[in-house]
Design an enzyme around this catalytic site. Structure first.
Site, PDB file in Angstrom:
ATOM      1  CD  GLU A   1      -2.094  -5.390  14.426  1.00  8.50           C
ATOM      2  OE1 GLU A   1      -1.755  -4.503  15.521  1.00  8.50           O
ATOM      3  OE2 GLU A   1      -2.280  -5.163  13.370  1.00  8.50           O
TER       4      GLU A   1
ATOM      5  N   PRO B   1       0.732   6.072   1.575  1.00  6.99           N
ATOM      6  CG  PRO B   1      -1.186   7.982   1.373  1.00  6.99           C
ATOM      7  CD  PRO B   1      -0.164   6.779   0.497  1.00  6.99           C
ATOM      8  NE  ARG B   2      -0.402   0.696   8.916  1.00  6.15           N
ATOM      9  CZ  ARG B   2      -0.071  -0.621   8.862  1.00  6.15           C
ATOM     10  NH1 ARG B   2       0.862  -0.866   7.961  1.00  6.15           N
ATOM     11  NH2 ARG B   2      -0.226  -1.494   9.838  1.00  6.15           N
TER      12      ARG B   2
ATOM     13  N   GLY C   1      -2.380  -3.648  -0.306  1.00 10.81           N
ATOM     14  CA  GLY C   1      -1.686  -5.084  -0.606  1.00 10.81           C
ATOM     15  C   GLY C   1      -0.414  -4.995  -1.726  1.00 10.81           C
TER      16      GLY C   1
ATOM     17  CG  ASN D   1       7.322  -4.889   9.472  1.00 13.90           C
ATOM     18  OD1 ASN D   1       8.305  -4.750   9.885  1.00 13.90           O
ATOM     19  ND2 ASN D   1       6.804  -5.950   9.162  1.00 13.90           N
TER      20      ASN D   1
ATOM     21  CB  ILE E   1      11.227  -6.725   9.593  1.00 16.06           C
ATOM     22  CG1 ILE E   1      11.447  -6.246  10.958  1.00 16.06           C
ATOM     23  CG2 ILE E   1      11.600  -7.995   9.190  1.00 16.06           C
ATOM     24  CD1 ILE E   1      10.737  -7.239  12.084  1.00 16.06           C
TER      25      ILE E   1
END
Length: 424
Positions: free
Chosen positions: A60, A265-266, A307, A332, A334
Site C-alpha cells: 500500500e 522473502p516478503r 527496498g 504485485n 505489475i
C-alpha cells in the site's frame, strides 16, 4: 449494542495485542518503536492543513507514491501525513518519501485513541488505501467533519464473504465512508453488495508506480554479482511455505546447473529461516548481505534486503510471483511486468485478480498449478529466447495500457471531499 461489543472486545484484546507486538518485535524490533502512537500519543507537529493517507504495509505504501505526488501538486499548501501499521511499511515510506511527508502509526481502533489522533493532526480529509477499515475511527472522523474515502479499493470474494459474516460491523464502517474508488467493476459490485454507497471505479494506481530511476543500474550490478553467464530466476516476495515448495521443486526438477534461483522473502524476519531451508536441502546458499560475488556452485541466493525488489526484478531473466503458490492471493505482478520481465504465477491471485487475468490474456504472464510446474515452465521459457523477449514486451505494453488511474483517483478524491464538506 454493536458499538458496545466492539469496544469490549478491544478492551479485552489489548493486553494480547501488546503481547503480540512484543513477540513480533523479537524478529522485527520496529514493532515496539513509538508504541504510544498506537494509542494516540504523538510528538508535537506544526499547525498546518493536512491530508492524511493510510497505507497499511509495503504494498500500500508503494501504491501511495503516485497519489502522494498528485495530491501534493493539487494541494500545495497542505502537509501530507502517511500512517502505517507495520514496520516494513513505515521503513518503505521513509525510503520512498524521506522528509517530504509526516509519518505515524495509525492508532488502534478505540474511541479515545482515534479522538487523540484526529485532535492532534486535524486532517482536512483522509484517504485509506485498499481495504483497511476501522469502524470506530471512521465514526470519529464523521463526527469531527473529516471526509474519509477508501481509494484504490479492492475486495476479493473471500474478503467479501468474511465481511458478510459480520454485517453490522461492515455496515457501520461503510456508512461512515464518504466514497469508495474501486479498482475494478467486480470490486465495486462486492462493496455495493455489502451496503456501500457512492462507489466509483477508477482503476489500479499500481499501474502508475514509477520505476525508480536507478533500477537499471542496480539491476546490472546485481547481475554482475550473480553471474552474467547464468540464468537468473527471481522468486519475488515469497510467503511462508512457498520457499519450501520452490526449493523442493528445484531439487526434484532437472533444472540446469547454470540456473540461479534468487528467493526474496516478503517479510524480513524470515530471511534466516529461508536460508536455512535452502541449506537443509543440500544447496549451496549465498545471501544478498554477503556483498561478494556469487560462486558458480551456488544454486540459491536469499535476497535478504529491503527496498531492492525492483533491482532484483531488473536482474532477472524471469520472475516467479510470490504469494501465488499458496492461498495468499499473490503479490504485485505489475512490478515485474513494468520492467519487461516474463512472469509465472501460481493458482492463487485473488488480490490481483484483474491484473493477473489481464496479463495472462496479454501474453505477458503464464499461470501454472504448482511450484514444480512453475520451474518446468521457467525452464521452457528460458530455452526460448524469442518467447522470453516477446513476453517481456507484452508486459510493458500491458502496463502502459492501464496507466492513468492516479489522475482519475486524484480528481475523484477532490470532488468527493468537496461534496462531503458541502453536505456538512
Amino acid at each position: 449494542m454493536t458499538r458496545f461489543v466492539y469496544a469490549l472486545v478491544w478492551a479485552v484484546a489489548t493486553p494480547f495485542v501488546l503481547a503480540r507486538l512484543w513477540i513480533r518485535a523479537r524478529k522485527l524490533p520496529g514493532y515496539m518503536e513509538r508504541v504510544g502512537e498506537r494509542f494516540g500519543h504523538y510528538d508535537p507537529v506544526p499547525d498546518a492543513p493536512r491530508i492524511w493517507i493510510h497505507a497499511v504495509s509495503v504494498g500500500e505504501t508503494r501504491a501511495a507514491a503516485p497519489l502522494v505526488e498528485a495530491l501534493s501538486k493539487s494541494h500545495p499548501g497542505h502537509r501530507i501525513l502517511v500512517t502505517h501499521m507495520t514496520p516494513t511499511g513505515r521503513a518503505t515510506g521513509e525510503e520512498i518519501f524521506g522528509d517530504r511527508v509526516e509519518r505515524a502509526w495509525l492508532p488502534y481502533d478505540m474511541g479515545f485513541a482515534a479522538r487523540r489522533f484526529l485532535r492532534h493532526y486535524r486532517p482536512q480529509m483522509g484517504v485509506i488505501l485498499e481495504t483497511e477499515l476501522w469502524p470506530r475511527l471512521l465514526e470519529e472522523c464523521r463526527a469531527q467533519g473529516v471526509p474519509v474515502m477508501l481509494a484504490n479499493a479492492r475486495l476479493s470474494e473471500r474478503s467479501a464473504r468474511r465481511y458478510a459474516r459480520f454485517p453490522a460491523i461492515a455496515r457501520w464502517a461503510l456508512a461512515n465512508l464518504d466514497g469508495i474508488a474501486a479498482q475494478t467493476v467486480a470490486d465495486a459490485q462486492r462493496f455495493e453488495h455489502l451496503g456501500a454507497r457512492d462507489v466509483a471505479v477508477t482503476g489500479n494506481v499500481k499501474f502508475d508506480q514509477a520505476v525508480p530511476p536507478d533500477t537499471a543500474q542496480r539491476g546490472r550490478e546485481f547481475r554482475e554479482r550473480f553471474g552474467t553467464s547464468r540464468a537468473i530466476w527471481v522468486a519475488g516476495s515469497t510467503r511462508e511455505g512457498e520457499e519450501a515448495l520452490l526449493l523442493d521443486a528445484l531439487a526434484a526438477e532437472q533444472v540446469p546447473a547454470e540456473v540461479l534461483l534468487v528467493i526474496v522473502p516478503r517479510h524480513p524476519q524470515r530471511f534466516d529461516e529461508v536460508a536455512q531451508l535452502a541449506a537443509a536441502r543440500g544447496f549451496t546458499v549465498a545471501r544478498r548481505s554477503d556483498a561478494t560475488p556469487v560462486d558458480a556452485r551456488t544454486r540459491v541466493v536469499v535476497g535478504d534486503s529491503m527496498g531492492e525488489m525492483p533491482a532484483y526484478y531488473a536482474a532477472a531473466d524471469l520472475v516467479l510471483m510470490g504469494g501465488s503458490f499458496l492461498e495468499y492471493g499473490s503479490q504485485n505482478l505489475i512490478e515485474p511486468c513494468a520492467l519487461g520481465k516474463p512472469v509465472i504465477v501460481g493458482p492463487s491471485t485473488f488480490n490481483f485478480e484483474q491484473a493477473a487475468d489481464g496479463a495472462i490474456a496479454a501474453g505477458a504472464t503464464v499461470r501454472v498449478p504448482d511450484a514444480r510446474a512453475a520451474l518446468a515452465q521457467a525452464a521452457a521459457i528460458q530455452r526460448d529466447a524469442a518467447r522470453r523477449t516477446a513476453m517481456g514486451e507484452k508486459g510493458l505494453a500491458f502496463v502502459a495500457a492501464h496507466r492513468g488511474a492516479v489522475d482519475r483517483l486524484a480528481r475523484w478524491i477532490g470532488e468527493t471531499a468537496s461534496r462531503a464538506r458541502a453536505r456538512g
